[in-house]
Design an enzyme around this catalytic site. Structure first.
Site, PDB file in Angstrom:
ATOM      1  N   MET A  27       0.841  -1.197   0.000  1.00  0.00           N
ATOM      2  CA  MET A  27       0.000   0.000   0.000  1.00  0.00           C
ATOM      3  C   MET A  27       0.879   1.251   0.000  1.00  0.00           C
ATOM      4  SD  MET A  27      -3.412  -0.906   2.118  1.00  0.00           S
ATOM      5  CE  MET A  27      -2.729  -0.701   3.758  1.00  0.00           C
ATOM      6  N   HIS A  34       9.063  -3.481   3.661  1.00  0.00           N
ATOM      7  CA  HIS A  34       8.649  -3.705   2.273  1.00  0.00           C
ATOM      8  C   HIS A  34       9.859  -4.060   1.408  1.00  0.00           C
ATOM      9  CE1 HIS A  34       5.500  -0.663   3.625  1.00  0.00           C
ATOM     10  NE2 HIS A  34       4.738  -1.640   3.180  1.00  0.00           N
ATOM     11  N   ASP A 147       2.105  -9.533   9.091  1.00  0.00           N
ATOM     12  CA  ASP A 147       0.652  -9.622   8.900  1.00  0.00           C
ATOM     13  C   ASP A 147       0.275 -11.098   8.756  1.00  0.00           C
ATOM     14  OD1 ASP A 147      -0.156  -6.676   8.669  1.00  0.00           O
ATOM     15  OD2 ASP A 147       1.591  -6.853   7.382  1.00  0.00           O
ATOM     16  N   GLN A 150      -3.162 -12.222   7.573  1.00  0.00           N
ATOM     17  CA  GLN A 150      -3.261 -11.972   6.130  1.00  0.00           C
ATOM     18  C   GLN A 150      -2.634 -13.131   5.355  1.00  0.00           C
ATOM     19  OE1 GLN A 150      -2.738  -8.019   4.087  1.00  0.00           O
ATOM     20  NE2 GLN A 150      -0.617  -8.710   3.953  1.00  0.00           N
ATOM     21  N   LEU A 181       8.496  -2.720  12.011  1.00  0.00           N
ATOM     22  CA  LEU A 181       8.280  -1.586  11.108  1.00  0.00           C
ATOM     23  C   LEU A 181       6.864  -1.648  10.556  1.00  0.00           C
ATOM     24  CD1 LEU A 181      11.530  -1.214   8.972  1.00  0.00           C
ATOM     25  CD2 LEU A 181      11.051  -0.469  11.295  1.00  0.00           C
ATOM     26  N   SER A 182       6.224  -0.499  10.478  1.00  0.00           N
ATOM     27  CA  SER A 182       4.874  -0.405   9.930  1.00  0.00           C
ATOM     28  C   SER A 182       4.673   1.008   9.402  1.00  0.00           C
ATOM     29  CB  SER A 182       3.833  -0.683  11.032  1.00  0.00           C
ATOM     30  OG  SER A 182       2.552  -0.245  10.615  1.00  0.00           O
TER      31      SER A 182
HETATM   32  P1  AMP Z   1       1.322  -2.895   3.544  1.00  0.00           P
HETATM   33  O1  AMP Z   1       1.899  -1.844   2.629  1.00  0.00           O
HETATM   34  O2  AMP Z   1       1.240  -2.489   4.969  1.00  0.00           O
HETATM   35  O3  AMP Z   1       0.057  -3.515   2.995  1.00  0.00           O
HETATM   36  O4  AMP Z   1       2.396  -4.070   3.534  1.00  0.00           O
HETATM   37  C1  AMP Z   1       2.814  -4.648   2.310  1.00  0.00           C
HETATM   38  C2  AMP Z   1       3.564  -5.900   2.633  1.00  0.00           C
HETATM   39  O5  AMP Z   1       4.711  -5.594   3.425  1.00  0.00           O
HETATM   40  C3  AMP Z   1       2.725  -6.904   3.427  1.00  0.00           C
HETATM   41  O6  AMP Z   1       2.981  -8.213   2.928  1.00  0.00           O
HETATM   42  C4  AMP Z   1       3.266  -6.736   4.819  1.00  0.00           C
HETATM   43  O7  AMP Z   1       3.133  -7.897   5.610  1.00  0.00           O
HETATM   44  C5  AMP Z   1       4.719  -6.444   4.543  1.00  0.00           C
HETATM   45  N1  AMP Z   1       5.339  -5.787   5.695  1.00  0.00           N
HETATM   46  C6  AMP Z   1       4.859  -4.728   6.386  1.00  0.00           C
HETATM   47  N2  AMP Z   1       5.659  -4.440   7.436  1.00  0.00           N
HETATM   48  C7  AMP Z   1       6.650  -5.357   7.423  1.00  0.00           C
HETATM   49  C8  AMP Z   1       7.779  -5.604   8.255  1.00  0.00           C
HETATM   50  N3  AMP Z   1       8.048  -4.847   9.321  1.00  0.00           N
HETATM   51  N4  AMP Z   1       8.595  -6.632   7.938  1.00  0.00           N
HETATM   52  C9  AMP Z   1       8.322  -7.418   6.860  1.00  0.00           C
HETATM   53  N5  AMP Z   1       7.282  -7.235   6.019  1.00  0.00           N
HETATM   54  C10 AMP Z   1       6.453  -6.217   6.306  1.00  0.00           C
END
Ligand code: AMP
Length: 277
Positions: A27, A34, A147, A150, A181-182
């Site tokens: 996203m 990511h 996630d 998910q 990380l988020s």
């Molecule tokens: P998002 O943009 O939040 O939808 O995340 C996109 C992808 O990145 C998803 O598969 C998440 O699980 C992964 N992701 C998000 N945060 C992390 C993290 N800290 N470490 C590894 N993968 C992540």
């Protein structure tokens, strides 16, 4: 690196690219988590595509869709530097044109925990991922272990709908103090950011308890709750990572999961009792 805005542009751009083809759905508002997915995909695939799409279908009406962080230019630069061949960045009207009506319901695996707190969330995730898989037709798709529900939902969807692609799960990238990380970490003010590692400490306490011989799920979870101190817990549990139902009796296959609110921001995390997902 090409940027495609429609399914037709994606298909045209990827037609001549070498396989295997890896897809990294995101996203946007990219961080090192990511990019770990992109790095893994680059190691395993001749061509890597990434998508950037803030998916309204997976946000509830009172959630943060409108204020979700967006950083398209810097995301594109980071993906180019990381060796991505194609970025698919459709707008909402392209993904969901007037009359759009079909949805993918992943069933019970999406019912508890995040599914209970966010009705419709996994239906939105499953629907957009099936659309991305149909458009990009990857050999492998890369998702973060952070996630975990998910991942469980998408494993179910890929198997049930015979999608014929491999899901690759990449370990969670963390700050030095354990915070996963988020993209939502930017919402935390300094005191909340200081408190946020309590979530991972709680999960580590559950894992330690089980590895130390605790066999009762509620007692193991209570060890985690003690480490949370007065933080605002949304849930804390040990689950079967494939079905996302509570794991009783406890087993090495279990996954400690948790979610805590820091102000208006709710964070999620997990830690496996045994081997990673
Ligand atoms: P998002 O943009 O939040 O939808 O995340 C996109 C992808 O990145 C998803 O598969 C998440 O699980 C992964 N992701 C998000 N945060 C992390 C993290 N800290 N470490 C590894 N993968 C992540």
């Amino acid at each position: 690196m090409r940027i495609a805005r429609t399914p037709a542009e994606v298909r045209e751009a990827l037609a001549s690219e070498e396989r295997p083809l890896g897809l990294v759905p995101t996203m946007g508002a990219l961080h090192a988590g990511h990019l770990a997915l992109v790095t893994r995909a680059r190691e395993e695939c001749r061509t890597v595509a990434a998508s950037i799409f803030v998916n309204p279908l997976q946000f509830g009406p009172a959630e943060d869709f409108a204020r979700y962080p967006r950083a398209f230019e810097s995301d594109v630069a980071a993906l180019r530097d990381a060796g991505v061949a194609l970025v698919y960045a459709p707008d909402v009207a392209t993904m969901y044109p007037a009359g759009f009506a079909t949805a993918v319901d992943p069933g019970p695996v999406g019912a508890l925990y995040e599914g209970a707190l966010r009705p419709g969330h996994f239906r939105g995730v499953a629907t957009v991922c099936v659309k991305l898989f149909a458009t990009v037709a990857p050999d492998r798709a890369y998702f973060g272990a952070k996630d975990a529900q998910q991942v469980a939902v998408l494993r179910r969807v890929v198997a049930d709908l015979d999608l014929g692609l491999e899901l690759v799960v990449v370990p969670t990238v963390r700050e030095a103090d354990g915070l996963a990380l988020s993209s939502r970490n930017v919402y935390l003010d300094p005191p909340q950011r200081a408190d946020a590692p309590a979530l991972h400490r709680a999960l580590a306490a559950i894992v330690d308890a089980v590895r130390g011989g605790e066999t009762d799920r509620e007692r193991a979870v209570a060890c985690g709750r003690a480490a949370l101190a007065d933080a605002d817990e949304a849930y804390l549990d040990v689950v079967d990572p494939l079905t996302f139902t509570p794991l009783d009796p406890l087993a090495a296959s279990g996954l400690a999961i948790g979610s805590v609110r820091f102000g208006t921001t709710r964070l999620i995390d997990n830690e496996p009792i045994g081997e990673a997902l």
